[in-house]
Design an enzyme around this catalytic site. Structure first.
Site, mmCIF file in Angstrom:
data_model
loop_
_atom_site.group_PDB
_atom_site.id
_atom_site.type_symbol
_atom_site.label_atom_id
_atom_site.label_comp_id
_atom_site.label_asym_id
_atom_site.label_seq_id
_atom_site.Cartn_x
_atom_site.Cartn_y
_atom_site.Cartn_z
ATOM 1 N N SER A 162 24.476 34.721 15.372
ATOM 2 C CA SER A 162 23.146 35.306 15.373
ATOM 3 C C SER A 162 22.424 35.094 14.041
ATOM 4 O O SER A 162 22.081 33.976 13.692
ATOM 5 C CB SER A 162 23.264 36.789 15.740
ATOM 6 O OG SER A 162 22.028 37.349 16.061
ATOM 7 N N ASP A 211 18.937 22.517 8.085
ATOM 8 C CA ASP A 211 17.855 21.678 8.601
ATOM 9 C C ASP A 211 16.825 21.330 7.537
ATOM 10 O O ASP A 211 16.133 20.311 7.635
ATOM 11 C CB ASP A 211 17.158 22.373 9.773
ATOM 12 C CG ASP A 211 17.990 22.309 11.047
ATOM 13 O OD1 ASP A 211 19.131 21.804 10.994
ATOM 14 O OD2 ASP A 211 17.510 22.787 12.100
ATOM 15 N N LYS A 260 25.259 31.972 19.169
ATOM 16 C CA LYS A 260 24.447 33.022 19.776
ATOM 17 C C LYS A 260 22.995 32.816 19.351
ATOM 18 O O LYS A 260 22.602 33.129 18.246
ATOM 19 C CB LYS A 260 24.954 34.399 19.348
ATOM 20 C CG LYS A 260 24.368 35.541 20.177
ATOM 21 C CD LYS A 260 23.342 36.286 19.393
ATOM 22 C CE LYS A 260 22.727 37.379 20.242
ATOM 23 N NZ LYS A 260 21.471 37.869 19.706
#
Length: 505
Positions: free
Chosen positions: A289, A300, A314
């Site tokens: 999460s 990224d 998740k």
């Protein structure tokens, strides 16, 4: 208090706790659907008397179980414990304890709490609470919590047996707010490398983290290891605040989108205190999460390396809906995506059991990903979707290691009992530093200790397990003597993740 954490961890993962951070009041439809009609029919005509509250709870759970693994119903009695954990405090007497030989043993009095102010010490045994005997009664951790926690300002009377004292010691303790820390430690390792371990994303996590960061920067930190292993997540806005400290103004942190929710992008907005700090993030299959939001955003944006094993997977956002009786429903309304466009929610599997056990059967590799699951970072590096955050550097499982015997000893309480006794002996020797403690000597003493605990128990550990366990014995003994800083300093020396991160800087 630490023993509550497995319950909290399970509830966090199962419900995806508060990741949407949106509280809403429930509304009642004017139309009675089939479900209400059937419940009323049963209530009015069924042959036996029903416990309506339990019946409703089971019905709600049955409905939510048909949706996804993270939409969840939290009844009142469980919600209170979760809410305390996420808000960062509760009201109690302020002790960390373990149950050893069927006795409540104080591991430490929490700094600044009411027990510490009254002089309660490590090793004290609580034998009665409000004149009720609690020694050798089969008491459980949850029972202790119920007895010792309560309304702020209320008084609880306890009797304590202290080693070396013949008479019991009586204390009247006024309960007060006790902090629950979500940042376990912030220490310097070596070569100006700082280390932060965060166990969840609670209301106070960002503030706790930045306080630690400021202290580390004052002593020269210019590299940081951010440990999110085993962190099940928490508040989305806290994860965003954390990312904002690492990323430059305008860089994308995360975006969310749902069938009835518009696409929402969240960007870094300010000059972060950690923008010029080199960072490595540690994750494993227990990182979920909000942990995946942070690691995905940094990966990224090519902001730092990710080391470890693929995270839980998740990528669903829950909104919290309060019901009239104080219980809540956490309903999945959106998916979240990393800046490259990855939805890292893994497949639900055939059933909930398969969903949660998947992490133990997966392979530590990137070769199994299809082209459709590859994405590119800001600088053009390849990253992978399809469930969880795949690290840049994978720490593979040691398939030859077997920790079953170690886990058994821990579950029996032998580790804590031995280390508590060991620390009491070392106090008498006036030990000043953990460097004076030889883990090989401690392990030899432990082998003698376990033979007295169970005659037929034969301690057999391989080289990997022995190295880990002897260091754990030393670290736990140090925790009783000093604090978390020393505990994690000792553990880090034999931690493959941390040592690999140090070498990568």
């Amino acid at each position: 208090m630490k023993k509550l954490q497995p319950l909290i961890y399970a509830l966090l993962i199962c419900s995806g706790i508060l990741i949407g951070n949106i509280g809403k009041n429930s509304s009642t439809s004017n139309k009675d659907g089939k479900i209400n009609a059937i419940i009323n029919l049963i209530d009015n005509h069924y042959v036996d008397t029903l416990n309506t509250s339990n019946f409703e709870d089971k019905t709600i759970n049955a409905i939510l179980n048909e949706l996804d693994p993270h939409s969840a119903y939290i009844p009142v009695k469980k919600y209170q414990a979760v809410e305390e954990d996420m808000q960062g405090s509760f009201s109690g007497i302020g002790v960390q304890f373990n149950i050893i030989d069927d006795s409540i043993v104080v591991i430490s009095a929490i700094s600044g709490g009411p027990s510490e102010k009254l002089g309660i010490q490590s090793g004290d045994r609580i034998v009665s609470v409000e004149k009720e005997d609690v020694a050798s009664t089969g008491i459980k951790n949850e029972d202790v919590i119920k007895l010792l926690r309560g309304v702020k300002g209320s008084i609880v009377s306890i009797n304590i047996k202290r080693r070396g004292q013949k008479e019991l010691m009586a204390f009247d303790i006024t309960r007060d707010d006790i902090p629950l820390y979500s940042v376990d430690v912030g220490i310097m390792l070596k070569d100006n490398i700082g280390y932060l371990k965060i166990n969840r994303f609670a209301a106070t996590t960002y503030q706790e983290m930045m306080e630690k960061v400021s202290l580390l920067q004052e002593v020269g930190m210019n590299k940081l290891i951010l440990d999110l292993r085993g962190n099940p997540g928490g508040y989305l806005h806290i994860a965003n605040q954390m990312c904002d400290e690492f990323l430059k103004d305008g860089e994308l942190i995360v975006f969310t989108e749902g069938r009835n929710r518009p696409k929402e992008k969240i960007f870094a907005t300010q000059n972060g205190q950690l923008e010029n700090i080199k960072v490595i993030v540690l994750i494993n299959e227990g990182s979920a999460s909000a942990s995946e939001i942070v690691s995905g955003a940094l990966q990224d944006n090519d902001r730092g390396k990710i080391i470890g094993r693929r995270s839980f997977g998740k990528g669903l956002v829950q909104e919290q809906i309060s019901l009239q009786d104080g219980s809540v429903i956490r309903l999945t309304t959106q998916r979240y995506y990393t800046p490259s466009g990855r939805c890292i929610q893994k497949d639900y599997g055939k059933n909930e059991k398969d969903y949660y056990l998947e992490q133990y059967t997966r392979k530590d590799t990137t070769t199994s990903y299809s082209d459709s699951l590859t994405y590119t970072t800001k600088n053009g590096r390849t990253v992978y979707g399809g469930g969880g955050i795949t690290p840049d550097i994978i720490i593979k499982r040691d398939s030859t290691a077997n920790y079953l015997q170690i886990n058994r000893m821990i579950s029996k309480g032998w580790l804590n009992e031995f280390c508590l006794k060991q620390s009491e002996q070392l106090k008498k020797k006036n030990i000043k530093s953990h460097k004076e403690i030889d883990k090989d000597i401690i392990y030899a003493q432990y082998k003698v200790f376990v033979t007295k605990k169970e005659n037929n128990f034969k301690l057999k550990l391989g080289n990997t397990e022995l190295k880990y366990f002897s260091n754990l014995l030393k670290a736990t003994t140090c925790l009783n003597l000093w604090d978390n800083d020393i505990y994690y300093s000792v553990l880090s020396a034999e931690d493959a993740y941390i040592q690999r991160a140090i070498n990568e800087f």
